[in-house]
Design an enzyme around this catalytic site. Structure first.
Site, short mmCIF file in Angstrom:
data_model
loop_
_atom_site.label_atom_id
_atom_site.label_comp_id
_atom_site.label_asym_id
_atom_site.label_seq_id
_atom_site.Cartn_x
_atom_site.Cartn_y
_atom_site.Cartn_z
N GLU A 165 -5.12 7.54 0.65
CA GLU A 165 -5.51 6.81 1.87
C GLU A 165 -4.38 6.77 2.90
OE1 GLU A 165 -6.68 2.68 1.46
OE2 GLU A 165 -7.04 2.53 3.61
N ASP A 183 0.84 -1.20 0.00
CA ASP A 183 0.00 0.00 0.00
C ASP A 183 0.88 1.26 0.00
OD1 ASP A 183 -3.02 -1.00 1.47
OD2 ASP A 183 -1.29 -2.32 1.44
N ASP A 238 -12.69 5.34 -2.11
CA ASP A 238 -13.30 4.02 -2.27
C ASP A 238 -14.46 4.02 -3.26
OD1 ASP A 238 -11.70 2.42 -0.66
OD2 ASP A 238 -12.68 3.13 1.16
N ASP A 275 -6.48 5.39 -3.77
CA ASP A 275 -6.43 4.24 -2.87
C ASP A 275 -5.39 3.30 -3.48
OD1 ASP A 275 -6.80 2.04 -1.28
OD2 ASP A 275 -8.99 2.24 -1.23
N THR A 284 -7.46 -4.26 0.74
CA THR A 284 -6.21 -4.85 1.25
C THR A 284 -6.43 -6.27 1.76
OG1 THR A 284 -5.51 -2.62 1.85
CG2 THR A 284 -4.24 -4.41 2.80
N ILE A 340 -3.98 0.50 -2.56
CA ILE A 340 -4.53 -0.87 -2.64
C ILE A 340 -5.91 -0.79 -2.02
CG2 ILE A 340 -4.40 -3.27 -1.87
CD1 ILE A 340 -1.43 -3.19 -1.96
N ASP A 341 -6.92 -0.91 -2.84
CA ASP A 341 -8.29 -0.96 -2.34
C ASP A 341 -8.64 -2.42 -2.19
OD1 ASP A 341 -10.90 -0.24 -1.64
OD2 ASP A 341 -11.56 -0.47 -3.73
N1 A2P Z 1 -15.66 -0.72 8.75
C1 A2P Z 1 -15.66 -0.57 7.43
N2 A2P Z 1 -16.82 -0.41 6.77
C2 A2P Z 1 -16.83 -0.24 5.44
N3 A2P Z 1 -15.71 -0.24 4.68
C3 A2P Z 1 -14.51 -0.40 5.27
C4 A2P Z 1 -14.42 -0.58 6.67
N4 A2P Z 1 -13.12 -0.72 6.99
C5 A2P Z 1 -12.42 -0.62 5.86
N5 A2P Z 1 -13.24 -0.44 4.80
C6 A2P Z 1 -12.86 -0.24 3.41
O1 A2P Z 1 -13.78 -0.95 2.61
C7 A2P Z 1 -13.19 -1.13 1.36
C8 A2P Z 1 -13.25 -2.54 0.94
O2 A2P Z 1 -14.50 -2.73 0.57
P1 A2P Z 1 -14.99 -4.13 0.16
O3 A2P Z 1 -15.43 -4.75 1.43
O4 A2P Z 1 -16.09 -3.78 -0.77
O5 A2P Z 1 -13.86 -4.83 -0.47
C9 A2P Z 1 -11.79 -0.78 1.48
O6 A2P Z 1 -11.61 0.51 1.01
C10 A2P Z 1 -11.55 -0.83 2.93
O7 A2P Z 1 -10.41 -0.13 3.07
P2 A2P Z 1 -8.97 -0.62 2.39
O8 A2P Z 1 -8.73 0.29 1.20
O9 A2P Z 1 -8.12 -0.31 3.52
O10 A2P Z 1 -8.99 -2.07 2.03
MG MG Z 2 -10.24 1.16 -0.16
MG MG Z 3 -6.57 0.92 0.56
MG MG Z 4 -6.78 0.50 3.93
#
Ligand code: A2P
Ligand code: MG
Ligand code: MG
Ligand code: MG
Length: 353
Positions: A71, A48, A292, A143, A148, A145-146
């Site tokens: 992010e 990331d 996101d 983002d 993660t 890495i979306d």
């Molecule tokens: N409590 C949460 N509720 C909703 N989305 C979240 C929560 N915690 C992290 N995310 C973020 O939800 C996204 C992932 O969505 P999905 O569940 O659709 O794959 C990511 O952007 C993740 O961040 P990250 O970028 O850190 O992975």
């Molecule tokens: Mg994300």
């Molecule tokens: Mg991310």
């Molecule tokens: Mg993240």
């Protein structure tokens, strides 16, 4: 005359492609101790941070005046306890940025063998992403890495970048290294970039040769009732999946939902792999982040779809780093979208009884 945002699109594709090369190689080498847990308990890896350094380098060189809402930030890496991770991230970012130029790339974007950065420069580049957003002006949102959690499982994730101008998303680019190029051949070759420019349509490019392989135009197809299904999160903590089940029932949907991490869901919607994106809050007070949804939203709209919150209002990308109070996200083709909103509102009424 060049089309609007032609340079922004070229730089964004190059940045996302380089970042995807990095994340793919990191996945194969990731070792224990290369993942941190952030204050919100979510994981962040060396991938990331270094992907954010790579994308921010190109954006900073090509558009020095544009702020970036990213992010990640480098605070944990500046601490003494972050020394080992820092060294690894600096190495990964430099290896990626100094690789030979490919078609469509320019040295002036900080690329090529002579562009090694110091550790201090890499940390500052990561911290170019600390802009707070807001209603006016030009800004990028990233983002690196979306999804993660999907990345760590070897499943779907996406490198996601968007350009926002006066609260409106004008350009979105998403790189999905693990997504099959053709959903008709799920075990076939993987790696696609999805690109949308407002008013210029939605397209899929190959991740390996985005500037030479022909782009594939994307339009959300008209679904039959039998084919319609939901695209939803894998993580129960991210979206209320039981609510989705009730909405599917109200809509008479029989096909099971497709669960997938990251904004790869928006990409799948744009090319018709699933018919409805539904993400309702779990009630934890979590606010959705602009990075996101920004690139996914313009991709869906340019593919002919509609994206709103559960009240039918457009998402507001001008409120800062988040989308504000969380009323969920509903995205679909024009015809199903109206039906889904009604079903969502019916399910909400049932819940409040
Ligand atoms: N409590 C949460 N509720 C909703 N989305 C979240 C929560 N915690 C992290 N995310 C973020 O939800 C996204 C992932 O969505 P999905 O569940 O659709 O794959 C990511 O952007 C993740 O961040 P990250 O970028 O850190 O992975
Ligand atoms: Mg994300
Ligand atoms: Mg991310
Ligand atoms: Mg993240």
């Amino acid at each position: 005359m060049a089309l609007p945002y032609a340079l922004e699109k070229q730089v964004a594709i190059a940045a996302v492609r380089r970042a995807c090369v990095l994340t793919s190689s990191v996945f194969n080498q990731l070792v224990k101790g290369e993942t941190l847990t952030k204050d919100d308990k979510s994981p962040v890896t060396v991938g990331d941070f270094s992907a954010q350094a790579v994308v921010n380098t190109l954006l900073t060189r090509a558009f020095p005046d544009d702020p970036i809402v990213g992010e990640e930030d480098a605070a944990d890496l500046r601490a003494e306890s972050g020394a080992v991770m820092r060294e690894r991230i600096v190495g990964l970012a430099n290896d990626t940025l100094t690789a030979d130029l490919q078609e469509g790339e320019k040295e002036e974007w900080g690329l090529g063998p002579s562009h090694r950065q110091t550790a201090a420069q890499i940390l500052d580049t990561i911290d170019r992403g600390t802009f707070n957003g807001g209603p006016t002006g030009r800004m990028w949102t990233l983002d690196p890495i979306d999804g993660t959690k999907g990345f760590l499982r070897g499943e779907q994730y996406a490198v996601c970048l968007a350009l926002i101008v006066n609260s409106r998303v004008e350009l979105g680019v998403m790189g999905c290294p693990n997504l099959p190029i053709s959903s008709a051949n799920p075990s076939g070759p993987k790696g696609a970039i999805f690109v949308a420019v407002r008013g210029q349509g939605a397209h899929q490019f190959s991740l390996s040769n985005p500037f030479s392989d022909p782009p594939i135009p994307l339009t959300i197809p008209a679904f039959t009732q039998e084919d319609l299904n939901l695209l939803e999160s894998v993580e129960k903590a991210h979206a209320k999946l039981s609510f989705n089940d009730r909405v599917a029932e109200i809509l008479g949907i029989t096909r099971p939902p497709t669960r997938m991490d990251s904004q790869a869901k928006y990409c799948s919607l744009a090319r018709g792999d699933g018919g409805i994106y539904l993400r309702m809050p779990v009630g934890s007070g979590y606010k959705e982040k602009i990075w996101d949804h920004a690139p996914g939203s313009v991709l869906v709209e340019e593919a002919g779809g509609v994206i709103t919150n559960s009240r039918g209002e457009p998402l507001d990308f001008g409120l800062g780093r988040t989308l504000g109070e969380n009323f969920g996200v509903v995205a679909a083709g024009k015809v199903p979208h109206a039906r889904v909103l009604e079903a969502v509102q019916q399910a909400q009424k049932e819940e409040s009884k």
